[in-house]
Design an enzyme around this catalytic site. Structure first.
Site, PDB file in Angstrom:
ATOM      1  N   HIS A   1      14.823 -18.360  72.315  1.00 52.04           N
ATOM      2  CA  HIS A   1      14.703 -19.912  72.471  1.00 52.04           C
ATOM      3  C   HIS A   1      13.561 -20.662  71.547  1.00 52.04           C
ATOM      4  O   HIS A   1      13.072 -21.647  71.984  1.00 52.04           O
ATOM      5  CB  HIS A   1      14.554 -20.439  73.814  1.00 52.04           C
ATOM      6  CG  HIS A   1      13.335 -19.952  74.537  1.00 52.04           C
ATOM      7  ND1 HIS A   1      13.159 -19.726  75.916  1.00 52.04           N
ATOM      8  CD2 HIS A   1      12.189 -19.929  73.954  1.00 52.04           C
ATOM      9  CE1 HIS A   1      11.701 -19.519  76.142  1.00 52.04           C
ATOM     10  NE2 HIS A   1      11.252 -19.647  74.908  1.00 52.04           N
TER      11      HIS A   1
ATOM     12  N   HIS B   1       8.000 -24.466  80.132  1.00 51.04           N
ATOM     13  CA  HIS B   1       6.762 -23.848  79.351  1.00 51.04           C
ATOM     14  C   HIS B   1       5.641 -25.171  79.790  1.00 51.04           C
ATOM     15  O   HIS B   1       5.046 -25.719  78.809  1.00 51.04           O
ATOM     16  CB  HIS B   1       6.881 -24.028  77.956  1.00 51.04           C
ATOM     17  CG  HIS B   1       7.760 -23.051  77.235  1.00 51.04           C
ATOM     18  ND1 HIS B   1       8.924 -22.983  77.415  1.00 51.04           N
ATOM     19  CD2 HIS B   1       7.533 -21.719  76.741  1.00 51.04           C
ATOM     20  CE1 HIS B   1       9.925 -21.960  77.015  1.00 51.04           C
ATOM     21  NE2 HIS B   1       8.948 -21.195  76.537  1.00 51.04           N
TER      22      HIS B   1
ATOM     23  N   GLU C   1       9.803 -13.090  78.918  1.00 53.83           N
ATOM     24  CA  GLU C   1      10.767 -13.863  79.006  1.00 53.83           C
ATOM     25  C   GLU C   1      12.426 -13.286  79.046  1.00 53.83           C
ATOM     26  O   GLU C   1      13.138 -13.812  79.751  1.00 53.83           O
ATOM     27  CB  GLU C   1      10.840 -14.986  77.839  1.00 53.83           C
ATOM     28  CG  GLU C   1       9.791 -15.751  77.658  1.00 53.83           C
ATOM     29  CD  GLU C   1       9.949 -16.673  76.613  1.00 53.83           C
ATOM     30  OE1 GLU C   1       8.952 -17.734  76.439  1.00 53.83           O
ATOM     31  OE2 GLU C   1      10.461 -16.478  75.550  1.00 53.83           O
TER      32      GLU C   1
HETATM   33  C1  DHB Z   1       7.395 -19.471  69.885  1.00 52.12           C
HETATM   34  C2  DHB Z   1       8.387 -19.091  70.721  1.00 52.12           C
HETATM   35  C3  DHB Z   1       8.344 -19.373  72.257  1.00 52.12           C
HETATM   36  O1  DHB Z   1       8.999 -18.452  73.152  1.00 52.12           O
HETATM   37  C4  DHB Z   1       7.665 -20.449  72.584  1.00 52.12           C
HETATM   38  O2  DHB Z   1       8.080 -20.874  74.011  1.00 52.12           O
HETATM   39  C5  DHB Z   1       7.079 -21.001  71.867  1.00 52.12           C
HETATM   40  C6  DHB Z   1       6.785 -20.559  70.460  1.00 52.12           C
HETATM   41  C7  DHB Z   1       7.320 -19.108  68.544  1.00 52.12           C
HETATM   42  O3  DHB Z   1       7.581 -17.844  68.421  1.00 52.12           O
HETATM   43  O4  DHB Z   1       6.603 -19.978  67.880  1.00 52.12           O
HETATM   44 FE    FE Z   2       9.193 -19.397  75.300  1.00 48.58          FE
END
Ligand code: DHB
Ligand code: FE
Length: 286
Positions: free
Chosen positions: A13, A60, A241
């Site tokens: 995601h 988040h 996750e």
């Molecule tokens: C990124 C990945 C994530 O799962 C997230 O919540 C925020 C940033 C990333 O790879 O930049």
């Molecule tokens: Fe994330």
């Protein structure tokens, strides 16, 4: 006829994927291979659009903060606005809910001893909107209602993979006890290996990720026993996750004595921002 779960979809995601779509960058060399991997999914989805999606994701620190941290929560509202994560909300449609089915799932799953938090007001962040964008592209409205199921994977203690798998089984039983004739998909999102902070920021572990994809299909019960520390060690701090994928996997027929699912599509790509992107579609027979 009752409702039934027809398929499960699993996808990472990354917020930068949403930004690439919103800013018209999908044809750029960095992004083109990633979006190419979702083309088969979009054409399969256009033939197999469900009546509703149970979308398992993590917030988040957008709707929830350290003020209160539900382990498992279900969105029961009629509408979920797109959250402002600091740069203004993404210009994607608000998410339409399914209050009747959501209330039924809450009733059934809580009576099966899972303490879901009921959420009537829930702005949804990239954890939910990026998977929708990947699977549906950029429509004026999302093609079906979505029931958000939020899992805490941000602040320890987080639930075990086993508990997530069992929650998926409980959601499947709830769906099958709903009287309307509905085709339901369940999506497990987040992952794969990534770490966003500290000395190991940028960590990717393709061997771990591919073994996870193999075993999620073939042996989810054993895979779900993986302890948290193994995710952190092998897949980075945000690799945790991945426990959310077990909720979707647990809702498939084979874990209730039925036939094994058909694998419609599998895709793995590195990198997307700081994250390894993994994707699977599994379809139940019949
Ligand atoms: C990124 C990945 C994530 O799962 C997230 O919540 C925020 C940033 C990333 O790879 O930049
Ligand atoms: Fe994330």
């Amino acid at each position: 006829m009752s409702a039934r779960i027809s398929a499960s979809v699993f996808t990472s995601h990354v917020p930068a994927i949403g930004a690439a779509m919103d800013l018209g960058k999908t044809e750029e060399p960095y992004w083109e291979p990633l979006f190419a991997g979702y083309e088969p999914s979009r054409s399969w989805m256009s033939e197999n659009t469900p009546d509703a999606i149970v979308l398992v994701y993590n917030d988040h620190a957008t709707a929830f903060s350290l003020d209160f941290i539900p382990t498992f929560a279900i969105g029961t509202a009629a509408q979920f606005p797109v959250a402002d994560e600091g740069w203004g909300p993404r210009q994607v449609p608000d998410v339409v809910g399914h209050p009747k089915l959501a209330a039924h799932i809450a009733q059934s799953v809580i009576q099966q001893d899972f303490d879901l938090t009921i959420v009537n007001k829930l702005p949804v962040d990239h954890g939910l909107t990026v998977p929708l964008s990947l699977m549906f592209g950029q429509p004026d409205e999302w093609p079906c209602p979505v029931i958000p199921v939020a899992v805490n994977v941000v602040q320890y203690p987080v639930p075990s993979g086993r508990r997530c798998l069992e929650l998926g089984k409980a959601i499947r039983r709830a769906v099958e006890a709903f009287d309307d004739d509905l085709d339901i998909q369940i999506w497990g999102t987040g992952g794969m290996s990534h770490q966003l902070q500290g000395p190991r920021a940028g960590l990717i572990n393709s061997d771990f990720d591919n073994a996870f994809l193999d075993r999620l299909v073939s042996d989810p019960e054993a895979l779900s026993a993986t302890p948290h520390i193994d995710y952190v060690r092998e897949a980075g701090s945000e690799g945790i996750e991945l426990v959310m994928w077990f909720v979707a996997r647990g809702a498939m027929n084979d874990l209730a004595g039925g036939a094994s699912p058909t694998q419609i599509h599998r895709f793995y790509h590195v990198p997307a921002s700081n994250t390894a992107v993994g994707h699977l579609i599994l379809e139940n027979a019949g």
